[in-house]
Design a protein around this motif. Sequence first.
Motif, PDB file in Angstrom:
ATOM      1  N   ASN A 184       0.730  -1.162   0.191  1.00 25.90           N
ATOM      2  CA  ASN A 184      -0.041  -0.029   0.127  1.00 25.90           C
ATOM      3  C   ASN A 184       0.895   1.333  -0.077  1.00 25.90           C
ATOM      4  O   ASN A 184       2.162   1.120   0.031  1.00 25.90           O
ATOM      5  CB  ASN A 184      -0.754  -0.012   1.182  1.00 25.90           C
ATOM      6  CG  ASN A 184      -0.367  -0.127   2.624  1.00 25.90           C
ATOM      7  OD1 ASN A 184       0.723   0.773   2.748  1.00 25.90           O
ATOM      8  ND2 ASN A 184      -0.485  -0.960   3.218  1.00 25.90           N
ATOM      9  N   ARG A 235      -1.671  -1.421  -7.831  1.00 32.02           N
ATOM     10  CA  ARG A 235      -1.939  -2.618  -8.167  1.00 32.02           C
ATOM     11  C   ARG A 235      -3.208  -2.740  -8.825  1.00 32.02           C
ATOM     12  O   ARG A 235      -3.551  -3.280  -9.726  1.00 32.02           O
ATOM     13  CB  ARG A 235      -1.714  -3.582  -6.995  1.00 32.02           C
ATOM     14  CG  ARG A 235      -1.999  -5.115  -7.665  1.00 32.02           C
ATOM     15  CD  ARG A 235      -2.018  -6.242  -6.479  1.00 32.02           C
ATOM     16  NE  ARG A 235      -2.291  -7.649  -7.066  1.00 32.02           N
ATOM     17  CZ  ARG A 235      -3.404  -7.829  -7.270  1.00 32.02           C
ATOM     18  NH1 ARG A 235      -4.617  -7.003  -7.120  1.00 32.02           N
ATOM     19  NH2 ARG A 235      -3.754  -9.065  -7.971  1.00 32.02           N
ATOM     20  N   LYS A 236      -4.148  -2.390  -7.868  1.00 32.32           N
ATOM     21  CA  LYS A 236      -5.542  -2.464  -8.359  1.00 32.32           C
ATOM     22  C   LYS A 236      -5.735  -1.556  -9.477  1.00 32.32           C
ATOM     23  O   LYS A 236      -6.645  -2.150 -10.419  1.00 32.32           O
ATOM     24  CB  LYS A 236      -6.489  -1.821  -7.170  1.00 32.32           C
ATOM     25  CG  LYS A 236      -8.062  -2.093  -7.444  1.00 32.32           C
ATOM     26  CD  LYS A 236      -8.778  -1.338  -6.159  1.00 32.32           C
ATOM     27  CE  LYS A 236     -10.205  -1.823  -6.284  1.00 32.32           C
ATOM     28  NZ  LYS A 236     -11.213  -1.184  -5.198  1.00 32.32           N
ATOM     29  N   GLU A 237      -5.259  -0.266  -9.724  1.00 30.48           N
ATOM     30  CA  GLU A 237      -5.798   0.050 -10.803  1.00 30.48           C
ATOM     31  C   GLU A 237      -4.757  -0.344 -12.030  1.00 30.48           C
ATOM     32  O   GLU A 237      -5.425  -0.214 -13.199  1.00 30.48           O
ATOM     33  CB  GLU A 237      -5.131   1.628 -10.683  1.00 30.48           C
ATOM     34  CG  GLU A 237      -5.256   2.739 -11.916  1.00 30.48           C
ATOM     35  CD  GLU A 237      -6.587   3.022 -12.291  1.00 30.48           C
ATOM     36  OE1 GLU A 237      -6.701   3.447 -13.330  1.00 30.48           O
ATOM     37  OE2 GLU A 237      -7.630   2.501 -11.521  1.00 30.48           O
ATOM     38  N   ARG A 287      -6.963  -3.021 -13.401  1.00 28.12           N
ATOM     39  CA  ARG A 287      -8.232  -2.701 -14.160  1.00 28.12           C
ATOM     40  C   ARG A 287      -7.772  -2.186 -15.673  1.00 28.12           C
ATOM     41  O   ARG A 287      -8.727  -2.338 -16.389  1.00 28.12           O
ATOM     42  CB  ARG A 287      -8.787  -1.479 -13.354  1.00 28.12           C
ATOM     43  CG  ARG A 287     -10.125  -0.773 -13.797  1.00 28.12           C
ATOM     44  CD  ARG A 287     -10.475   0.448 -13.308  1.00 28.12           C
ATOM     45  NE  ARG A 287      -9.364   1.607 -13.874  1.00 28.12           N
ATOM     46  CZ  ARG A 287      -9.545   2.203 -15.077  1.00 28.12           C
ATOM     47  NH1 ARG A 287     -10.473   1.920 -15.941  1.00 28.12           N
ATOM     48  NH2 ARG A 287      -8.649   2.839 -15.252  1.00 28.12           N
ATOM     49  N   THR A 294       1.703  -9.414 -11.070  1.00 27.80           N
ATOM     50  CA  THR A 294       1.991  -8.563 -10.181  1.00 27.80           C
ATOM     51  C   THR A 294       2.693  -9.244  -9.172  1.00 27.80           C
ATOM     52  O   THR A 294       2.522 -10.321  -8.950  1.00 27.80           O
ATOM     53  CB  THR A 294       0.534  -8.185  -9.524  1.00 27.80           C
ATOM     54  OG1 THR A 294      -0.052  -9.309  -8.949  1.00 27.80           O
ATOM     55  CG2 THR A 294      -0.456  -7.618 -10.808  1.00 27.80           C
ATOM     56  N   THR A 351      -4.457 -11.727 -15.441  1.00 28.20           N
ATOM     57  CA  THR A 351      -3.649 -11.193 -14.462  1.00 28.20           C
ATOM     58  C   THR A 351      -3.062 -12.497 -13.464  1.00 28.20           C
ATOM     59  O   THR A 351      -3.979 -13.434 -13.153  1.00 28.20           O
ATOM     60  CB  THR A 351      -4.377 -10.399 -13.321  1.00 28.20           C
ATOM     61  OG1 THR A 351      -4.879  -9.221 -14.009  1.00 28.20           O
ATOM     62  CG2 THR A 351      -3.335  -9.750 -12.301  1.00 28.20           C
ATOM     63  N   ASN A 406      -0.626 -13.575 -10.197  1.00 23.48           N
ATOM     64  CA  ASN A 406       0.116 -12.777  -8.990  1.00 23.48           C
ATOM     65  C   ASN A 406       1.459 -13.804  -8.682  1.00 23.48           C
ATOM     66  O   ASN A 406       1.427 -14.908  -8.637  1.00 23.48           O
ATOM     67  CB  ASN A 406      -0.676 -12.846  -7.732  1.00 23.48           C
ATOM     68  CG  ASN A 406      -2.167 -12.186  -8.064  1.00 23.48           C
ATOM     69  OD1 ASN A 406      -2.200 -11.045  -8.606  1.00 23.48           O
ATOM     70  ND2 ASN A 406      -3.188 -12.750  -7.900  1.00 23.48           N
TER      71      ASN A 406
END
Length: 357
Positions: free
Chosen positions: A280, A306-308, A311, A322, A354, A356
Amino acid sequence: MENIFIYPGTFCPPTYGHLHILKKACEIFPLVRVVCSDNDRKKDRWFPAYECARLWKAYRLPENARVNTLDELKKENIDPDRLTMIRGIRGQEDINHETEVMELNTRDFGISRYFFIYADPAYARVSSSAVRQAAKNFELEKLSAFASPLIISCLLEKILHIENLFLVVGPPASGKSTLMKILGEIDGGNLHIDTDKFSEKLKPLLREYFPGQDLVELALKQSEILKKTIGPAWLELLKDSLRHIRNKANVLVEIPYGLEKDKNMFRFLGGKIIFVGCGNKKINLERNKKRATPELEPFIEKIPGRKETVRIAKKKGLYVYTLDTNCSLAELRQMAHKLNAKFAFTDLDIYGGTKNG
């Protein structure tokens, strides 16, 4: 008998123009089967039919579209009377060519029904040969007009004779450089291009156009002006770096801001993305403070997390791997080994999605 509607071609590679015709066809017919074939008459073939069929996965296809090779279609022993061949037309030159196509397919395969679809003017110059030529000429800035990011990946890997070309993104102090160093230690074939070093070579140009100005402030508040001023020179440095890469390498081009909406560096480098983050923004800020680089703090907010990133990848049809570096160095090494093992597989399951670390 049920009619079967086929859209055949070499599709080497499939382009936005091919996709445009397929979408139009799927609005007309209940099911359209794309048929990828090898054509010995075409000398400049980069991919065999089975590979071109796989490349179609780089696009989001209509639900009523299917992709096969000609060999697969032949095994079904379909009566030619059931087949309707769909063809795309861009202009008069295509019309002249299609007469030959009809004669050949009627003579060799017994197909007697043809359906022609005119392409919109925007696709008049979009073709497989055009995108191959742009790749040959290393005109990175032209590629995105012809084909999807993941097709661009395959073209550049082909022309550069390398295994993989990845764009590495993520905020400052997230561990990108550390990861790149570990990957290089694991395998000397993993080559890192650090585009931050381009700034040193561009300093004379920056001093000329922006004398006495704070370049960080300029990048944050006037990025368009900065991009127009140094963008062409920056891109030439990238091209030069790629040209000197040795064969069979896994190339990792680090551009932290590469997925910012006004950058979209996958236009030049293709759609295979490695995102490196550390959990974060709070952790990022703490790491950046320890590095004593307060001038980079605003970029932690600006560069997609990461979240963006996930997306954006879903929207643009990118593959993204990621890694969360909020871990010990030993754990980071384990993740690097896992990523390196994936480089050994040519497919990499890249066509959408995606993964991880």
